[in-house]
Design an enzyme around this catalytic site. Structure first.
Site, PDB file in Angstrom:
ATOM      1  CE  LYS A  19      -0.562  -0.011   5.044  1.00 15.06           C
ATOM      2  NZ  LYS A  19       0.348   1.129   5.257  1.00 15.06           N
ATOM      3  CG  ASP A  20       3.448   2.117   2.952  1.00 15.23           C
ATOM      4  OD1 ASP A  20       2.385   2.733   3.154  1.00 15.23           O
ATOM      5  OD2 ASP A  20       4.028   1.445   3.830  1.00 15.23           O
TER       6      ASP A  20
ATOM      7  CB  THR B  69      -9.075   7.771  10.339  1.00 19.21           C
ATOM      8  OG1 THR B  69      -8.511   7.333   9.087  1.00 19.21           O
ATOM      9  CG2 THR B  69     -10.361   8.514  10.055  1.00 19.21           C
TER      10      THR B  69
ATOM     11  CB  SER C  76      -7.303   7.014   5.703  1.00 21.59           C
ATOM     12  OG  SER C  76      -7.860   6.460   4.537  1.00 21.59           O
TER      13      SER C  76
ATOM     14  NE  ARG D  67      -8.413   2.978   2.472  1.00 19.17           N
ATOM     15  CZ  ARG D  67      -8.818   2.232   3.507  1.00 19.17           C
ATOM     16  NH1 ARG D  67     -10.000   1.646   3.476  1.00 19.17           N
ATOM     17  NH2 ARG D  67      -8.051   2.073   4.566  1.00 19.17           N
ATOM     18  NE  ARG D  68      -8.340   2.889   7.455  1.00 22.24           N
ATOM     19  CZ  ARG D  68      -7.161   2.648   8.004  1.00 22.24           C
ATOM     20  NH1 ARG D  68      -6.497   3.629   8.614  1.00 22.24           N
ATOM     21  NH2 ARG D  68      -6.639   1.440   7.968  1.00 22.24           N
TER      22      ARG D  68
ATOM     23  NE  ARG E 233       1.797   9.862  10.114  1.00 18.56           N
ATOM     24  CZ  ARG E 233       2.917  10.391   9.637  1.00 18.56           C
ATOM     25  NH1 ARG E 233       2.968  11.668   9.310  1.00 18.56           N
ATOM     26  NH2 ARG E 233       3.998   9.649   9.479  1.00 18.56           N
TER      27      ARG E 233
ATOM     28  CG  ASN F 226       3.828   2.704  17.298  1.00 20.49           C
ATOM     29  OD1 ASN F 226       2.923   2.862  18.112  1.00 20.49           O
ATOM     30  ND2 ASN F 226       5.100   2.717  17.667  1.00 20.49           N
TER      31      ASN F 226
ATOM     32  NE  ARG G 218      -1.716   5.463  13.517  1.00 18.32           N
ATOM     33  CZ  ARG G 218      -2.034   5.735  12.256  1.00 18.32           C
ATOM     34  NH1 ARG G 218      -3.272   5.551  11.837  1.00 18.32           N
ATOM     35  NH2 ARG G 218      -1.131   6.181  11.400  1.00 18.32           N
TER      36      ARG G 218
ATOM     37  CB  CYS H  25      -2.523   8.528   0.790  1.00 18.47           C
ATOM     38  SG  CYS H  25      -1.108   9.574   1.206  1.00 18.47           S
TER      39      CYS H  25
END
Length: 308
Positions: A84-85, A128, A130, A132-133, A150, A152, A156, A243
């Site tokens: 995805k990256d 989030t 994102s 997309r989300r 942001r 890990n 979060r 993104c």
């Protein structure tokens, strides 16, 4: 006795990246018992800059460029990426060679008290960053207050437990790879939140002229995963997306057929369109490209400006 062949493996230093690299190396070791693998960590821009939203960066490849530089400079032989990256276009001289079997592609909705998204109070704060989300979850719950996040997985989750957020969204793949538990009713169905292109998949990259490393890496390739992600990435390449705007596609291979569902949207208006195709695997890259072209035309006709 001749010395073992050594393969130098480039990875990011984050705990999740390193963990999934070691899991990938374990697969490679089983498939290549006479090869030695040395893992080398390379910090990327995405690892170093944690106080900005990913959508603020002007380009994609934040988590892969330094690893690809190491390959091109001969500092490593292969690189392990979260697919995805990886941008749809990557440097000349490199190629994505193998894709081990894909993990769970779903997103997981986590709240402090275990409530599902349907059970959350009106106006709850969801962490989030994102697009997309955001656009898909706003369709499920228009009352959500979205807040950038942001860090890990543990960071979060701690921010949520400290009350900074009422709920957060994490990828099931990362949770599984890190051994984090969650209830199945916390995982969002794909039709509720279509995953990010390449979500749950690992890509192994090599120099395109390094035949020895390519032969070693190809042994862990999973063909259904490869066909699925090549279709998704063909869609992404035509859309020209990273993104910065709502974009998602998820493909599944069954026998010789591929089914893909895709979304393109506008974060400013929360408008989006969803389309689905079912095609022969051998035609899937071409058909996925055509789907992207059709969806761009539909967005233009409906005034959905997903590039902003």
């Amino acid at each position: 006795m001749s010395a073992k062949k050594k393969i130098r493996v480039a990875t990011r230093p984050s705990l999740l990246a390193y963990t999934q690299t070691m899991q990938t190396v374990e697969l490679l070791q089983k498939a290549n018992p006479n090869v030695e693998f040395e893992v080398i960590k390379f910090s990327t821009q995405g690892d170093r800059v944690l106080n900005r939203s990913l959508t603020e960066f002007g380009s994609t490849g934040l988590f892969v460029k330094e690893l690809e530089h190491a390959l091109l400079e001969g500092e490593a032989d292969i690189a392990v990426h979260s697919l995805k990256d990886v941008p749809s276009f990557h440097p000349e001289g490199l190629k994505l060679v193998a894709f081990p079997e894909r993990e769970d592609v779903r997103d997981v909705f986590l709240s402090r008290d275990g409530s599902t998204i349907d059970q959350m109070p009106e106006g709850f704060v969801l962490g989030t960053g994102s697009p997309r989300r955001r656009v898909q979850l706003a369709d499920l719950r228009p009352d959500i207050n979205f807040k950038e996040i942001r860090g890990n997985i543990d960071t979060r989750m701690q921010k949520m437990m400290d009350g900074e957020y009422d709920a957060i969204i994490l990828a099931a793949a990362g949770m599984n790879r890190m051994g984090k538990e969650y209830k199945q009713n916390q995982a969002l169905d794909v039709d509720q939140c279509i995953p990010m292109i390449g979500q749950g998949a690992i890509a192994i990259e090599c120099r395109d002229n390094d035949e020895e490393s390519i032969a070693i890496v190809e042994k862990v390739n999973h063909e259904p995963t490869k066909h699925a992600i090549l279709a998704e990435r063909a869609f992404m390449a035509e859309i020209e997306g990273g993104c910065k705007f709502p974009l998602a596609a998820h493909a599944v291979v069954s026998d010789d057929h591929l089914t893909m569902i895709a979304i393109v949207g506008d974060l400013k208006t929360n408008q989006f369109i969803v389309e689905q195709i079912e095609v022969a695997v051998e035609d899937s890259v071409e058909k996925s490209t055509k789907l992207a072209q059709q969806m761009k035309d539909t967005c233009k006709a409906k005034g959905i400006n997903f590039y902003l």
